[in-house]
Design a protein around this motif. Structure first.
Motif, PDB file in Angstrom:
ATOM      1  N   TYR A  21      27.625  -0.900 -68.886  1.00 20.54           N
ATOM      2  CA  TYR A  21      28.174  -2.014 -69.992  1.00 20.54           C
ATOM      3  C   TYR A  21      26.835  -2.861 -70.588  1.00 20.54           C
ATOM      4  CZ  TYR A  21      30.696  -5.412 -72.634  1.00 20.54           C
ATOM      5  OH  TYR A  21      31.420  -6.328 -73.888  1.00 20.54           O
ATOM      6  N   PHE A  22      26.362  -3.506 -69.774  1.00 25.03           N
ATOM      7  CA  PHE A  22      25.252  -4.329 -70.117  1.00 25.03           C
ATOM      8  C   PHE A  22      24.075  -3.539 -70.733  1.00 25.03           C
ATOM      9  CE2 PHE A  22      26.838  -7.636 -66.463  1.00 25.03           C
ATOM     10  CZ  PHE A  22      27.361  -8.317 -67.383  1.00 25.03           C
ATOM     11  N   ASP A  23      23.942  -2.511 -70.088  1.00 33.63           N
ATOM     12  CA  ASP A  23      22.710  -1.667 -70.710  1.00 33.63           C
ATOM     13  C   ASP A  23      22.996  -1.006 -71.958  1.00 33.63           C
ATOM     14  OD1 ASP A  23      21.192  -1.892 -68.451  1.00 33.63           O
ATOM     15  OD2 ASP A  23      21.866   0.168 -67.367  1.00 33.63           O
ATOM     16  N   SER A  24      24.160  -0.997 -72.463  1.00 34.60           N
ATOM     17  CA  SER A  24      24.724  -0.259 -73.635  1.00 34.60           C
ATOM     18  C   SER A  24      24.858  -1.648 -74.557  1.00 34.60           C
ATOM     19  CB  SER A  24      25.755   0.472 -73.838  1.00 34.60           C
ATOM     20  OG  SER A  24      27.006  -0.260 -72.970  1.00 34.60           O
ATOM     21  N   ASN A  25      24.885  -2.910 -74.059  1.00 36.95           N
ATOM     22  CA  ASN A  25      25.023  -4.036 -75.100  1.00 36.95           C
ATOM     23  C   ASN A  25      23.898  -4.928 -75.030  1.00 36.95           C
ATOM     24  OD1 ASN A  25      27.945  -3.949 -76.174  1.00 36.95           O
ATOM     25  ND2 ASN A  25      28.107  -2.954 -74.375  1.00 36.95           N
ATOM     26  N   LYS A  26      22.625  -4.455 -74.655  1.00 35.48           N
ATOM     27  CA  LYS A  26      21.424  -5.479 -74.864  1.00 35.48           C
ATOM     28  C   LYS A  26      21.541  -6.143 -76.203  1.00 35.48           C
ATOM     29  CE  LYS A  26      18.158  -3.493 -71.280  1.00 35.48           C
ATOM     30  NZ  LYS A  26      17.898  -4.937 -70.671  1.00 35.48           N
ATOM     31  N   GLY A  27      20.994  -6.906 -75.966  1.00 35.72           N
ATOM     32  CA  GLY A  27      20.839  -7.926 -77.343  1.00 35.72           C
ATOM     33  C   GLY A  27      22.414  -8.501 -77.906  1.00 35.72           C
ATOM     34  N   THR A  28      23.346  -8.301 -77.514  1.00 31.14           N
ATOM     35  CA  THR A  28      24.718  -8.943 -77.912  1.00 31.14           C
ATOM     36  C   THR A  28      25.000 -10.066 -77.159  1.00 31.14           C
ATOM     37  OG1 THR A  28      25.691  -7.405 -76.286  1.00 31.14           O
ATOM     38  CG2 THR A  28      25.274  -6.661 -78.551  1.00 31.14           C
ATOM     39  N   GLY A  29      24.268 -10.456 -76.013  1.00 30.89           N
ATOM     40  CA  GLY A  29      24.799 -11.767 -75.393  1.00 30.89           C
ATOM     41  C   GLY A  29      25.816 -11.442 -74.244  1.00 30.89           C
ATOM     42  N   ALA A  30      26.072 -10.052 -73.961  1.00 32.19           N
ATOM     43  CA  ALA A  30      27.059  -9.772 -72.949  1.00 32.19           C
ATOM     44  C   ALA A  30      26.623 -10.419 -71.447  1.00 32.19           C
ATOM     45  CB  ALA A  30      27.092  -8.065 -72.720  1.00 32.19           C
ATOM     46  N   ILE A  31      25.514 -10.409 -71.167  1.00 28.06           N
ATOM     47  CA  ILE A  31      25.100 -11.160 -69.794  1.00 28.06           C
ATOM     48  C   ILE A  31      25.153 -12.570 -69.977  1.00 28.06           C
ATOM     49  CG2 ILE A  31      22.734 -11.395 -70.166  1.00 28.06           C
ATOM     50  CD1 ILE A  31      24.314  -9.904 -67.057  1.00 28.06           C
ATOM     51  N   ALA A  32      24.893 -13.142 -71.000  1.00 25.23           N
ATOM     52  CA  ALA A  32      25.037 -14.592 -71.265  1.00 25.23           C
ATOM     53  C   ALA A  32      26.452 -15.037 -71.117  1.00 25.23           C
ATOM     54  CB  ALA A  32      24.623 -14.989 -72.550  1.00 25.23           C
ATOM     55  N   ASP A  33      27.530 -14.038 -71.597  1.00 23.46           N
ATOM     56  CA  ASP A  33      28.882 -14.210 -71.480  1.00 23.46           C
ATOM     57  C   ASP A  33      29.302 -14.359 -70.006  1.00 23.46           C
ATOM     58  OD1 ASP A  33      29.056 -14.663 -74.235  1.00 23.46           O
ATOM     59  OD2 ASP A  33      29.639 -12.718 -74.726  1.00 23.46           O
ATOM     60  N   PHE A  34      28.624 -13.312 -69.296  1.00 17.93           N
ATOM     61  CA  PHE A  34      29.111 -13.181 -67.906  1.00 17.93           C
ATOM     62  C   PHE A  34      28.579 -14.609 -67.019  1.00 17.93           C
ATOM     63  CE2 PHE A  34      27.905 -12.246 -63.548  1.00 17.93           C
ATOM     64  CZ  PHE A  34      28.805 -11.598 -63.100  1.00 17.93           C
ATOM     65  N   LEU A  35      27.562 -15.013 -67.419  1.00 19.16           N
ATOM     66  CA  LEU A  35      26.955 -16.097 -66.692  1.00 19.16           C
ATOM     67  C   LEU A  35      27.798 -17.369 -66.916  1.00 19.16           C
ATOM     68  CD1 LEU A  35      23.042 -15.497 -66.727  1.00 19.16           C
ATOM     69  CD2 LEU A  35      24.479 -15.409 -64.650  1.00 19.16           C
ATOM     70  N   ALA A  36      28.253 -17.435 -68.200  1.00 20.87           N
ATOM     71  CA  ALA A  36      29.087 -18.727 -68.760  1.00 20.87           C
ATOM     72  C   ALA A  36      30.377 -18.675 -68.015  1.00 20.87           C
ATOM     73  CB  ALA A  36      29.203 -18.686 -70.428  1.00 20.87           C
ATOM     74  N   GLN A  37      30.962 -17.682 -67.508  1.00 23.62           N
ATOM     75  CA  GLN A  37      32.140 -17.834 -66.648  1.00 23.62           C
ATOM     76  C   GLN A  37      31.983 -18.016 -65.363  1.00 23.62           C
ATOM     77  OE1 GLN A  37      34.192 -14.788 -65.179  1.00 23.62           O
ATOM     78  NE2 GLN A  37      31.884 -14.265 -64.835  1.00 23.62           N
ATOM     79  N   CYS A  38      30.615 -18.263 -64.840  1.00 22.84           N
ATOM     80  CA  CYS A  38      30.589 -18.088 -63.278  1.00 22.84           C
ATOM     81  C   CYS A  38      30.673 -19.622 -62.729  1.00 22.84           C
ATOM     82  CB  CYS A  38      29.135 -17.705 -63.098  1.00 22.84           C
ATOM     83  SG  CYS A  38      28.949 -15.630 -63.070  1.00 22.84           S
ATOM     84  N   SER A  39      31.065 -19.536 -61.667  1.00 20.96           N
ATOM     85  CA  SER A  39      30.882 -20.902 -60.835  1.00 20.96           C
ATOM     86  C   SER A  39      29.310 -20.964 -60.292  1.00 20.96           C
ATOM     87  CB  SER A  39      31.760 -21.024 -59.775  1.00 20.96           C
ATOM     88  OG  SER A  39      31.489 -20.094 -58.938  1.00 20.96           O
ATOM     89  N   GLU A  40      29.060 -22.144 -59.747  1.00 21.46           N
ATOM     90  CA  GLU A  40      27.751 -22.451 -59.369  1.00 21.46           C
ATOM     91  C   GLU A  40      27.134 -21.507 -58.190  1.00 21.46           C
ATOM     92  OE1 GLU A  40      24.844 -25.596 -57.318  1.00 21.46           O
ATOM     93  OE2 GLU A  40      26.823 -26.156 -57.016  1.00 21.46           O
ATOM     94  N   GLU A  41      28.251 -21.056 -57.173  1.00 22.38           N
ATOM     95  CA  GLU A  41      27.481 -20.033 -56.434  1.00 22.38           C
ATOM     96  C   GLU A  41      27.686 -18.834 -56.726  1.00 22.38           C
ATOM     97  OE1 GLU A  41      30.022 -22.229 -56.219  1.00 22.38           O
ATOM     98  OE2 GLU A  41      29.329 -23.624 -54.897  1.00 22.38           O
ATOM     99  N   GLU A  42      28.416 -18.522 -57.892  1.00 24.71           N
ATOM    100  CA  GLU A  42      28.171 -17.085 -58.526  1.00 24.71           C
ATOM    101  C   GLU A  42      27.168 -16.840 -59.380  1.00 24.71           C
ATOM    102  OE1 GLU A  42      33.077 -16.544 -58.652  1.00 24.71           O
ATOM    103  OE2 GLU A  42      31.787 -17.152 -60.361  1.00 24.71           O
ATOM    104  N   ILE A  43      26.307 -17.823 -59.723  1.00 23.42           N
ATOM    105  CA  ILE A  43      25.213 -17.756 -60.592  1.00 23.42           C
ATOM    106  C   ILE A  43      24.131 -17.342 -59.442  1.00 23.42           C
ATOM    107  CG2 ILE A  43      23.639 -18.790 -62.029  1.00 23.42           C
ATOM    108  CD1 ILE A  43      25.585 -20.240 -63.172  1.00 23.42           C
ATOM    109  N   PRO A  44      23.174 -16.427 -59.631  1.00 21.76           N
ATOM    110  CA  PRO A  44      22.087 -15.839 -58.652  1.00 21.76           C
ATOM    111  C   PRO A  44      21.145 -17.165 -58.449  1.00 21.76           C
ATOM    112  CG  PRO A  44      22.545 -14.176 -60.250  1.00 21.76           C
ATOM    113  CD  PRO A  44      23.290 -15.463 -60.698  1.00 21.76           C
ATOM    114  N   GLU A  45      20.964 -17.183 -57.005  1.00 25.28           N
ATOM    115  CA  GLU A  45      20.039 -18.298 -56.558  1.00 25.28           C
ATOM    116  C   GLU A  45      18.705 -18.344 -57.196  1.00 25.28           C
ATOM    117  OE1 GLU A  45      17.851 -19.722 -52.498  1.00 25.28           O
ATOM    118  OE2 GLU A  45      19.407 -18.056 -52.382  1.00 25.28           O
TER     119      GLU A  45
END
Length: 625
Positions: free
Chosen positions: A559-583
Motif C-alpha cells: 500500500y505504501f509503495d503504491s501511494n508514494k507521495g500521497t502522505g500515507a506513511i505520514a498518516d501512519f506515523l500520526a496515529q502512533c504512540s511514542e513507543e510505536e514510532i521507530p527508535e
C-alpha cells in the motif's frame, strides 16, 4: 535614478551593513533579519516627510538602545581597556579619562543615474558611480568618467543622535561630501529630498490613511505634486462653527450642559468662560486634516463607507491606483513597498509588481509570497542575513552545477521558495521523508513536548531534493546563503555520504532501503493492525489480502509503495504512540531539537548534537566528519 548602495551603522537591530541594491528588487529573509530596517533607513535619509516627526528618532532606533556613553561611578576608577561602557563624555572633570563620542545612527545612501534636474540641483556635490565595479570612480584620470558604465551619482548621510543639552533626540541629513570638505556641513533639505522622489509604502499602515488629508498621505502627496492647495479650510471651519450638537432638549445633553453652566456662574465671573456647548470639530486645520476622509460606495446600493473600512485587498488596489498618479506626476520615483501580497490573490500580486515596476525608476519590495518572489530574477533577489555580530549583508544566489536555472524557475514555488525564506532547512532524499518526518516530529511533540519538538516550532522547513544525488547541490545552495542546513537520506556509500556531509551541518542517515521499510520494520504489530482498519483499501489489494489485519505488514508495504507521495506513511506515523514510532525517528527528532535549541534552553535532557547521526537505530553517532 536609483539607490545603488546603502550603508548603516547603529540603527535598530543592525550594528553595521553595506548592501548593494538592484534597480528593481525584492528583499527576503526570515523575520527580524532587517528587511524593514533597510527601508526605514532609506526613509530617514531620503523621505521628505520623515524628519517632520518630532523627534525623528527615539531610544529604540539606536542599536541595543545605546544612545549615551555611560560614566563610571567614580572619577578615580580607571576604565577597563576597550570597554565603551567605561568611557566618559566630553566635559568630564577627570582629564585622565579617555573621551568617547556618544553613539550615533549613521545612514549613507548612494543615488546613481541622476536625472538632468538632479544634476543641476546637486551638481556641486555630484560624484561618479562605476556600475561595473559597484564602486565610486576615484581614478585621477578625468576622462574615465566618459565611459558608458560611469554615471553621475550623489551621496547623502543621515545622522541621528541624543542631544544631552536639549535632553532630546535630533536627526539631520547632509550632503556626504560636505561632512568632510566643508567647514559647515550642508543639509540635504526637504526640498532636496522631494527632487529624489522616494516613497515608502508600509504594510497595512499606508492604506489606512491613503485617501485622507493627513500630511504625508498618498492624497496629500498627489495634491502637492499637482501643486493643488486646498482652499476649503476657512469655509469648512466657518460652516462647522455654526453647527451646535444636541441642542434639542429631548436629547438630554443640553439640559446637563445648562446645569453645568448655572453652577459655573456661581463660582466665576462671566468673562472667565460660560455657556459650554458641543461642536463637531476642534475647528483647526490640523484637526480637519485628520478627520476628513474619502467615502466609497459599497455593493449595489448608494450607501458609502469610509475608504479604510473597505476590504484590505480593495484598499491595496486603491493604493496602487494612487501610486500610478504619483508616478505620472513625478516621472521619476523610487518606490519601497512592504508585503504587496497582503489580502490579495496571486494574479493581483503579480499585477502589482509589474505595474509598479513600470511606474517607477526603482522598486524595492519585501515579500513572503512565492508569487511575488518568482517575478524577480536571481540578481534581483536580495537575500539578507545577519551574523553573530549583528552585521547585515546581502547573500547572492549562486546555483550549484546540478541546479540549472531552468529547473530553479520551474520548481521555484514547490522546491526553492520556502528555503529562501527560512533560516534552517532539512533537505530530504524524497517526498516521503519530506512529509513523514515532520509528521512524526509533530506527533512526538504532542505526546511528549518536554523531550521532542515539531520542526515548525524549531523554525525548520523541509525540502524534497528529489533524489539522493541532489542533496549535496541543494545543501550547497542554501549553505552559501548562510543558512543552517541538515540532511536526511537512506544508507549511502562512503563516497556519496562524504559528498552530503560536506554540505550539511547534521546528516540523519538510516540503514534501510526506503523510509517505508524503516517504519514498517521498527514499529509494532498493534500499530500496523490499527492503521489497516483505517485504510480505504484499493480493490486489487483487497483481493490479494482478504484478511488485511493478519497480513498487515505485507499489505501495508504494498500500500505504501503504491501511494508514494500521497502522505500515507505520514498518516501512519500520526496515529502512533511514542513507543510505536521507530527508535531511529525518535532519536533523529531529539537530535534536530538539540541542534536548533541553545544548550541553556534545551529541555528534557536532549543529547548534544553531533555532526552526523547514521547507522541503525540506537547506534552511536558517527564522529568521522
Amino acid at each position: 535614478m536609483r539607490v545603488c548602495r546603502l550603508s548603516i551603522k547603529n540603527f535598530r537591530g543592525v550594528k553595521s551593513a553595506t548592501v548593494l541594491l538592484p534597480k528593481h528588487g525584492v528583499l527576503i529573509g526570515d523575520n527580524n533579519t532587517g528587511k524593514t530596517t533597510l527601508l526605514e533607513a532609506l526613509d530617514l535619509a531620503l523621505g521628505p516627510d520623515r524628519l517632520n516627526r518630532q523627534p525623528p528618532v527615539d531610544e529604540h532606533d539606536f542599536f541595543q538602545g545605546a544612545y549615551t556613553v555611560k560614566v563610571p561611578a567614580s572619577d578615580d576608577k580607571e576604565p577597563s581597556p576597550g570597554a565603551n561602557a567605561a568611557l566618559v563624555t566630553k566635559g568630564t572633570s577627570n582629564p585622565q579619562q579617555p573621551v568617547a563620542e556618544a553613539p550615533r545612527i549613521e545612514i549613507e545612501v548612494a543615488v546613481a543615474d541622476l536625472t538632468e534636474e538632479q544634476k543641476a540641483k546637486f551638481g556641486d556635490y555630484a560624484e561618479f558611480w562605476d556600475a561595473a565595479t559597484d564602486k565610486f570612480y576615484t581614478e585621477p584620470n578625468p576622462s574615465g568618467v566618459d565611459a558608458a558604465k560611469i554615471t553621475e551619482a550623489l551621496r547623502v548621510t543621515f545622522h541621528g543622535w541624543f542631544d544631552k543639552d536639549e535632553d532630546d533626540f535630533e536627526g539631520r541629513t547632509y550632503f556626504t561630501r560636505s561632512l568632510t570638505e566643508d567647514e559647515k556641513p550642508e543639509q540635504f533639505s526637504k526640498k532636496h529630498k522631494q527632487v529624489c522622489g522616494f516613497l515608502y509604502l508600509r504594510s497595512l499602515r499606508t492604506g489606512s490613511r491613503a485617501l485622507s488629508l493627513e500630511r504625508g498621505s498618498l492624497l496629500d502627496i498627489i495634491l502637492r505634486l499637482k501643486d493643488v492647495r486646498p482652499q476649503m479650510w476657512e469655509g469648512t471651519i466657518k460652516t462647522l462653527s455654526a453647527m451646535s450638537v444636541a441642542e434639542d432638549p429631548n436629547h438630554g445633553i443640553s439640559g446637563v450642559l445648562e446645569s453645568i453652566n448655572a453652577s459655573l456662574k456661581t463660582y466665576v465671573p462671566k468673562e472667565w468662560g460660560v455657556e459650554p456647548h458641543l461642536k463637531v470639530s476642534n475647528l483647526t486645520r490640523d484637526h480637519l486634516r485628520k478627520v476628513i476622509t474619502a467615502f466609497i460606495a459599497t455593493g449595489t446600493g448608494d450607501h458609502a463607507a469610509p475608504f479604510y473600512r473597505q476590504g484590505t485587498g480593495t484598499i491595496n488596489m486603491l493604493v496602487l491606483a494612487m501610486l500610478s498618479q504619483i508616478a505620472k506626476g513625478k516621472q521619476n520615483v523610487i518606490f519601497a513597498m512592504e508585503e504587496p501580497e497582503t489580502a490579495i490573490p496571486p494574479y493581483a500580486q503579480k499585477r502589482i509588481v509589474h505595474e509598479v515596476r513600470k511606474l517607477a525608476s526603482q522598486t524595492l519590495f519585501t515579500s513572503h509570497s512565492p508569487y511575488v518572489l518568482e517575478e524577480f530574477a536571481l540578481e534581483e533577489t536580495v537575500i539578507l542575513a545577519r551574523d553573530d555580530k549583528d552585521a547585515l549583508s546581502r547573500r547572492p544566489i549562486v546555483l550549484p552545477d546540478n541546479v540549472k536555472l531552468k529547473r530553479y524557475r520551474r520548481e521555484f514555488r514547490t522546491r526553492f521558495c520556502e528555503g529562501l525564506l527560512s533560516r534552517r532547512i532539512l533537505v530530504t532524499e524524497g517526498d516521503t521523508e519530506a512529509a513523514a518526518f515532520p509528521a512524526a516530529c509533530r506527533r512526538l511533540s504532542e505526546l511528549k513536548p518536554e523531550t521532542y519538538s515539531s520542526l515548525e516550532a524549531l523554525g525548520v522547513c523541509t525540502i524534497d531534493a528529489d533524489g539522493q544525488t541532489n542533496i549535496p547541490g541543494m545543501g550547497q545552495l542554501y549553505r552559501s546563503l548562510d543558512k543552517r542546513v541538515f540532511g536526511m537520506c537512506d544508507k549511502q556509500g562512503v563516497g556519496d555520504k562524504a559528498l552530503i556531509e560536506a554540505q550539511v551541518e547534521l546528516l540523519l542517515m538510516h540503514d534501510q532501503a526506503g523510509f517505508e521499510n524503516l517504519v514498517l520494520k521498527n514499529t509494532t504489530e498493534e500499530a500496523r493492525k490499527r492503521y489497516a482498519k483505517l485504510v480505504a483499501w484499493p480493490p486489487h489489494l483487497v483481493k490479494k489480502y482478504p484478511n488485511v489485519e493478519s497480513d498487515a505488514a505485507a499489505a501495508l508495504r504494498e500500500y505504501f509503495d503504491s501511494n508514494k507521495g500521497t502522505g500515507a506513511i505520514a498518516d501512519f506515523l500520526a496515529q502512533c504512540s511514542e513507543e510505536e514510532i521507530p527508535e531511529w525517528i525518535r532519536s533523529a527528532c531529539i537530535s534536530m531539537k538539540a541542534a536548533c535549541t541553545p544548550p541553556a534552553a534545551a529541555e528534557g535532557g536532549a543529547p548534544q548534537c553531533s555532526r552526523n547521526q547514521s547507522g541503525k537505530p540506537g547506534d552511536e553517532p558517527d564522529e568521522t566528519h
